[in-house]
Write a protein that holds these residues in place. Structure first.
Motif, PDB file in Angstrom:
ATOM      1  N   ARG A  91       0.746  -1.109   0.012  1.00 22.92           N
ATOM      2  CA  ARG A  91       0.085  -0.034  -0.170  1.00 22.92           C
ATOM      3  C   ARG A  91       0.968   1.205   0.004  1.00 22.92           C
ATOM      4  NH1 ARG A  91      -6.006   0.639   1.951  1.00 22.92           N
ATOM      5  NH2 ARG A  91      -6.746  -1.463   1.295  1.00 22.92           N
ATOM      6  N   TYR A  92       0.714   2.023  -0.825  1.00 19.47           N
ATOM      7  CA  TYR A  92       1.497   3.336  -0.955  1.00 19.47           C
ATOM      8  C   TYR A  92       2.924   3.206  -1.083  1.00 19.47           C
ATOM      9  CZ  TYR A  92      -3.194   4.726   0.822  1.00 19.47           C
ATOM     10  OH  TYR A  92      -4.483   4.847   1.186  1.00 19.47           O
ATOM     11  N   GLY A  93       3.269   1.888  -1.632  1.00 16.30           N
ATOM     12  CA  GLY A  93       4.760   1.785  -1.933  1.00 16.30           C
ATOM     13  C   GLY A  93       5.317   1.105  -0.441  1.00 16.30           C
ATOM     14  N   PHE A  94       4.457   0.909   0.336  1.00 19.14           N
ATOM     15  CA  PHE A  94       5.051  -0.006   1.498  1.00 19.14           C
ATOM     16  C   PHE A  94       4.663  -1.400   1.686  1.00 19.14           C
ATOM     17  CE2 PHE A  94       4.270   4.514   2.841  1.00 19.14           C
ATOM     18  CZ  PHE A  94       5.560   4.955   3.203  1.00 19.14           C
ATOM     19  N   GLY A  99      -2.661  -8.551   6.681  1.00 19.66           N
ATOM     20  CA  GLY A  99      -2.285  -7.032   6.143  1.00 19.66           C
ATOM     21  C   GLY A  99      -3.710  -6.411   6.515  1.00 19.66           C
ATOM     22  N   TRP A 100      -4.007  -5.528   5.804  1.00 25.51           N
ATOM     23  CA  TRP A 100      -4.973  -4.473   5.745  1.00 25.51           C
ATOM     24  C   TRP A 100      -6.286  -4.798   6.394  1.00 25.51           C
ATOM     25  CZ3 TRP A 100      -2.799   0.482   5.615  1.00 25.51           C
ATOM     26  CH2 TRP A 100      -3.718   1.373   5.431  1.00 25.51           C
ATOM     27  N   GLY A 146       9.731  -7.157  12.357  1.00 29.61           N
ATOM     28  CA  GLY A 146       9.830  -5.923  13.043  1.00 29.61           C
ATOM     29  C   GLY A 146       9.826  -4.898  11.783  1.00 29.61           C
ATOM     30  N   ASN A 147      10.546  -5.450  10.507  1.00 32.08           N
ATOM     31  CA  ASN A 147      10.408  -4.537   9.653  1.00 32.08           C
ATOM     32  C   ASN A 147       9.077  -4.362   8.804  1.00 32.08           C
ATOM     33  OD1 ASN A 147      11.970  -2.863   7.103  1.00 32.08           O
ATOM     34  ND2 ASN A 147      11.126  -4.748   6.007  1.00 32.08           N
ATOM     35  N   SER A 148       8.125  -5.591   8.816  1.00 30.81           N
ATOM     36  CA  SER A 148       6.991  -5.622   8.369  1.00 30.81           C
ATOM     37  C   SER A 148       5.971  -4.652   8.947  1.00 30.81           C
ATOM     38  CB  SER A 148       6.431  -6.977   8.404  1.00 30.81           C
ATOM     39  OG  SER A 148       4.873  -6.885   7.744  1.00 30.81           O
ATOM     40  N   LEU A 149       6.202  -4.753  10.500  1.00 27.55           N
ATOM     41  CA  LEU A 149       5.405  -3.762  11.328  1.00 27.55           C
ATOM     42  C   LEU A 149       5.493  -2.291  10.929  1.00 27.55           C
ATOM     43  CD1 LEU A 149       5.213  -5.857  14.401  1.00 27.55           C
ATOM     44  CD2 LEU A 149       3.251  -4.744  13.402  1.00 27.55           C
ATOM     45  N   GLU A 150       6.723  -1.838  10.836  1.00 26.91           N
ATOM     46  CA  GLU A 150       7.255  -0.572  10.631  1.00 26.91           C
ATOM     47  C   GLU A 150       6.726  -0.123   9.284  1.00 26.91           C
ATOM     48  OE1 GLU A 150      11.165   2.308   9.925  1.00 26.91           O
ATOM     49  OE2 GLU A 150      11.343   0.481  11.311  1.00 26.91           O
ATOM     50  N   GLN A 151       6.750  -0.960   8.228  1.00 30.23           N
ATOM     51  CA  GLN A 151       6.161  -0.720   6.981  1.00 30.23           C
ATOM     52  C   GLN A 151       4.616  -0.402   7.046  1.00 30.23           C
ATOM     53  OE1 GLN A 151       7.925  -0.195   3.763  1.00 30.23           O
ATOM     54  NE2 GLN A 151       9.248   0.036   5.314  1.00 30.23           N
ATOM     55  N   PHE A 152       4.027  -1.386   7.652  1.00 31.31           N
ATOM     56  CA  PHE A 152       2.662  -1.351   8.089  1.00 31.31           C
ATOM     57  C   PHE A 152       2.041  -0.177   8.810  1.00 31.31           C
ATOM     58  CE2 PHE A 152      -1.179  -4.614   9.167  1.00 31.31           C
ATOM     59  CZ  PHE A 152      -2.121  -3.605   8.318  1.00 31.31           C
ATOM     60  N   PHE A 153       2.741   0.380   9.787  1.00 28.74           N
ATOM     61  CA  PHE A 153       2.252   1.579  10.501  1.00 28.74           C
ATOM     62  C   PHE A 153       2.576   2.922   9.483  1.00 28.74           C
ATOM     63  CE2 PHE A 153       3.097  -0.589  14.402  1.00 28.74           C
ATOM     64  CZ  PHE A 153       2.053  -0.414  14.862  1.00 28.74           C
ATOM     65  N   LYS A 154       3.551   2.902   8.690  1.00 23.81           N
ATOM     66  CA  LYS A 154       3.888   3.961   7.593  1.00 23.81           C
ATOM     67  C   LYS A 154       2.861   3.960   6.696  1.00 23.81           C
ATOM     68  CE  LYS A 154       8.951   4.293   8.127  1.00 23.81           C
ATOM     69  NZ  LYS A 154      10.233   3.871   7.363  1.00 23.81           N
ATOM     70  N   ALA A 155       2.483   2.790   6.403  1.00 25.81           N
ATOM     71  CA  ALA A 155       1.177   2.772   5.325  1.00 25.81           C
ATOM     72  C   ALA A 155      -0.156   3.339   6.174  1.00 25.81           C
ATOM     73  CB  ALA A 155       1.095   1.396   4.807  1.00 25.81           C
TER      74      ALA A 155
END
Length: 766
Positions: free
Chosen positions: A581-584, A590-591, A613-622
């Motif tokens: 989503r939005y490049g993340f 997921g969503w 942990g990286n997936s979670l950070e990307q999820f929050f940014k999305a």
């Protein structure tokens, strides 16, 4: 506080040196409630306008509040000679700390904000009277000292010994006054409890009489019979509730009686010590008189004391020697005395070196910090904000506990059906609340015992408890649904693991519950996944599996591998499909599942430096980008109760409805963005006076419509627990993670799964 302000506050009123016991507790100015239980200290000096309070061996939370000049304090001054403690209210004017090797002392200057004029006058008159006595005592000591100087330095030594004994006796007297006051309070409490018990007993008799009357009713119509039956059922229910209350009261009365017995024993020991000190002072006086009479004729002097042999020499001063090292009684020569003094200096040097070595060793062996600087991104205002939120979350959860079984209601709507996930999260929160001081150890352990006893009564299959039970009867519910689920079992086990680390006295009972869980029966070797659950009535496994790494069931996957009952290949087989989503990019589901479904296991597992942990950070940014593109002030999409009292979850999340629990989960991944989001939600009015079992707490409600401002009227226990554990982890240096990874079961899992190589190394070092 600058020096000039401090000096002004110190000299604002005339003060008299005076010491007597004080009990106090801190007041929450906004709510009028108490922040702490009764604590103890002593006055250093007193005046018409206030007192100087000294407190030793502080807890960290208490020390922080005492250093806050906005804090208000309720005082109970135990003035000698007064039957009851004298009450007063005050505020903090200044503080001064002094830390030593053995104590942490803080002096607090207090200005009275509310005190009766008669009480103020009593305190000041007592202080003046003590001061006059002090002058007389010191005058006596000075006179005695002057006489001793005329003959030798030995008399001064005896006076010093006498002074020490007198000070010990004075301190003992003050402690005795405090203890006697506490005993009187225990007696008063017991009387109140006994009175309440008698009232309940009368109510029981009245209810039993009514029930007997209904049972003997004959010759009445059908409608009257039905009415009698219903009234009887209500009475029997009320009688059961009263019986439970009486049982709890009896337990409280027994506890108060036991405390009183302990205090009486301590008071008896104090009186015995007081008598011994009196005798010692008398002996010292006799020694002084003997020395003053004969000192001018002696070249050396030897006195046997109860504790040591005191070797006195007029020309060369004083030294001490333990009795067991004295071979014969004799007057030492000057050379012998010098030799002995040299040995003592050498021993003192060795002791100092050992102390230094011990301090260095202690510093090296202190527990390592692995999540340092978690608070570094935050301002002090933000830290204070988080502290308030974690306290309110705990208070809201604490008021949702059923008193008999000790289990939590799933929401403030008081639904009696509760899942193992909520029970496990409650155990986790209870352990952490005890660690950070929001709940006393004794109180937390009592609550833990109720939960453990209830868990032992719940129906199990291969050690796995029923997923849903009635929290009052402990009987299973939804008999046609899946009886035992894999995911909730993971959160129950995690709560037990944290409780095992924090409450060692219950380790055996907790270990028995954990070891009975047979994770292997949930493993499907054909797919290398865990079955979603098992239906006991149909005697078959569910048709679905726990197959996603990005879902909350990975906590069960981790623990099943850690137990040694499921192969490590299960972790490798978990689905790592991603969506964007939005490049993340982040893991499915997921969503549609929301951030809570993916982020909940990270409350326990140290995933910050892992692929998860990286997936979670990307999820929050999305989610943040999603809010920006929709023009919304706040973000955070996860399972919650909507303002319309609908449960929003898998596939039913709405763009306008956000929950603070989702933002709380982001504190570990995106700390600045997450705390800013929580502040925005607070400013939007997401907190509220939510009625929880008859009590009101100012806490985050479950959700808010960011367009209309409408907010939920209820809360989910799950979301309060997420908020509490997320913030506690940040405020206390990763406390949940650190406690979790120290358990032997978890350590085994960290070693087996390569994703946690760094965390495994950290757990071994501590």
């Amino acid at each position: 506080m600058n020096i000039s302000t401090k000096e002004t506050n110190h000299r604002k009123y005339i003060r008299l040196k005076s010491m007597f016991p004080v009990e106090f507790r801190l007041i929450n100015e906004s709510t009028g409630g108490y922040i702490t239980e009764l604590e103890q200290g002593f006055t250093h000096d007193v005046g018409l306008g206030g007192i100087c309070l000294e407190v030793n061996d502080l807890k960290g939370t208490l020390e922080r509040f005492l250093k806050d000049t906005s804090t208000h304090i309720e005082l109970y001054l135990n003035l000698p000679g007064e039957k009851e403690p004298l009450p007063a209210n005050s505020r903090i004017a200044w503080t001064k700390s002094k830390k030593t090797t053995h104590t942490n002392r803080i002096s607090v200057g207090l200005d009275y904000t509310q005190i009766d004029s008669k009480i103020r006058e009593k305190i000041f008159k007592y202080a003046k009277r003590v001061k006059r006595k002090t002058y007389l005592i010191w005058g006596s000591f000075v006179s005695l000292f002057a006489i001793a100087v005329l003959f030798s330095s030995m008399a001064f030594f005896f006076n010093q010994q006498q002074k020490i004994a007198l000070e010990k006796l004075s301190i003992l007297g003050r402690h005795k006054v405090v203890l006697e006051t506490r005993i009187a309070k225990r007696d008063f409490t017991r009387q109140l409890l006994e009175g309440k018990r008698r009232q309940l007993q009368e109510l029981v008799s009245e209810l039993e009489s009514k029930i007997d009357k209904y049972e003997s009713s004959k010759g009445v119509s059908d409608s009257e019979t039905e009415k009698v039956f219903l009234e009887k059922a209500e009475l029997e229910k009320k009688l059961q509730e009263v019986s439970v209350s009486m049982k709890e009261l009896k337990s409280q009365i027994s506890s108060v009686s036991d405390e009183r017995k302990e205090m009486e024993k301590e008071l008896s020991n104090m009186r015995k010590t007081e008598k011994e000190l009196d005798e010692k002072i008398t002996r010292k006086k006799q020694l002084v008189q003997t020395f003053l009479k004969n000192g001018n004729e002696l070249q050396g002097y030897l006195v046997e004391d109860r504790d040591d042999a005191l070797i006195l020499d007029l020309g060369y001063g004083i030294s001490t020697l333990p009795k067991e090292r004295i071979k014969s009684w004799k007057i030492l020569s000057s050379e012998e005395l010098k030799k002995f003094q040299g040995q003592q200096e050498k021993e003192n040097t060795i002791i100092k070196q050992l102390k230094k070595k011990f301090i260095k060793t202690e510093q090296k062996t202190q527990k390592k910090v692995y999540y340092e600087d978690l608070l570094k991104p935050f301002s002090q205002d933000q830290i204070d904000f988080l502290k308030k939120r974690v306290q309110n979350s705990w208070e809201s959860m604490n008021s949702l506990i059923e008193p008999v079984t000790g289990l939590p209601y799933g929401s403030s709507q008081k639904f009696v059906n509760i899942s193992m996930s909520d029970i496990g999260l409650y155990l986790s929160c209870l352990a952490i609340a005890a660690e950070i001081g929001l709940e006393s150890r004794k109180s937390a352990e009592r609550k833990l015992i109720k939960v453990l006893n209830s868990l032992e009564q719940i129906d199990k299959w291969h050690g796995i408890p029923r997923t849903w039970v009635n929290l009052k009867t402990l009987q299973p519910v939804d008999s046609n649904a899946v009886s035992f689920k894999s995911g909730p079992t993971g959160y129950l086990a995690s709560g037990l693991i944290l409780a095992r680390s924090v409450f060692p006295s219950k380790k055996e009972q907790i270990t028995r519950l954990l070891d009975s869980i047979r994770w292997g029966v949930l493993y499907d070797p054909k797919t290398s996944w865990l079955f979603g659950g098992y239906n006991l009535e149909k005697k078959e496994f569910s048709s679905w599996h726990c197959k996603y790494l990005g879902s909350d069931s990975r906590l069960s996957s981790f623990l099943s591998i850690a137990s040694g009952q499921v192969p490590t290949d299960h972790w490798k087989a978990l689905n790592r499909e991603q969506e964007s989503r939005y490049g993340f990019n982040f893991y499915v589901p997921g969503w549609n599942g929301g951030i809570g479904l993916q982020g909940l296991p990270s409350l326990f597992l140290p995933e910050k430096d892992t692929e998860m942990g990286n997936s979670l950070e990307q999820f929050f940014k999305a989610q943040i980008e999603h809010a920006r593109r929709l023009g919304l002030k706040a973000w955070g999409w996860s399972v919650c109760l909507s303002p319309d009292d609908e449960v929003l979850g898998w596939g039913s999340l709405e763009d306008d409805i956000v929950t603070p629990s989702a933002a709380s989960l982001g504190l570990a991944s995106l700390p600045v963005e997450s705390v800013n989001n929580l502040v925005v939600l607070k400013d939007m009015g997401i907190t509220g006076e939510v009625n929880l079992l008859g009590e009101s707490r100012d806490c985050f409600v479950d959700s808010i419509d960011v367009k209309t401002g409408d907010k939920a009227n209820e809360i989910l226990f799950l979301n309060q627990a997420i908020t509490f554990l997320s913030i506690a982890n940040i405020l206390r240096d990763g406390l949940v993670w650190r406690t979790f990874i120290q358990d032997p079961l978890v350590k085994n899992g960290l070693k087996k799964i390569s994703d946690f190589a760094n965390a495994s190394e950290k757990s071994e070092k501590s």
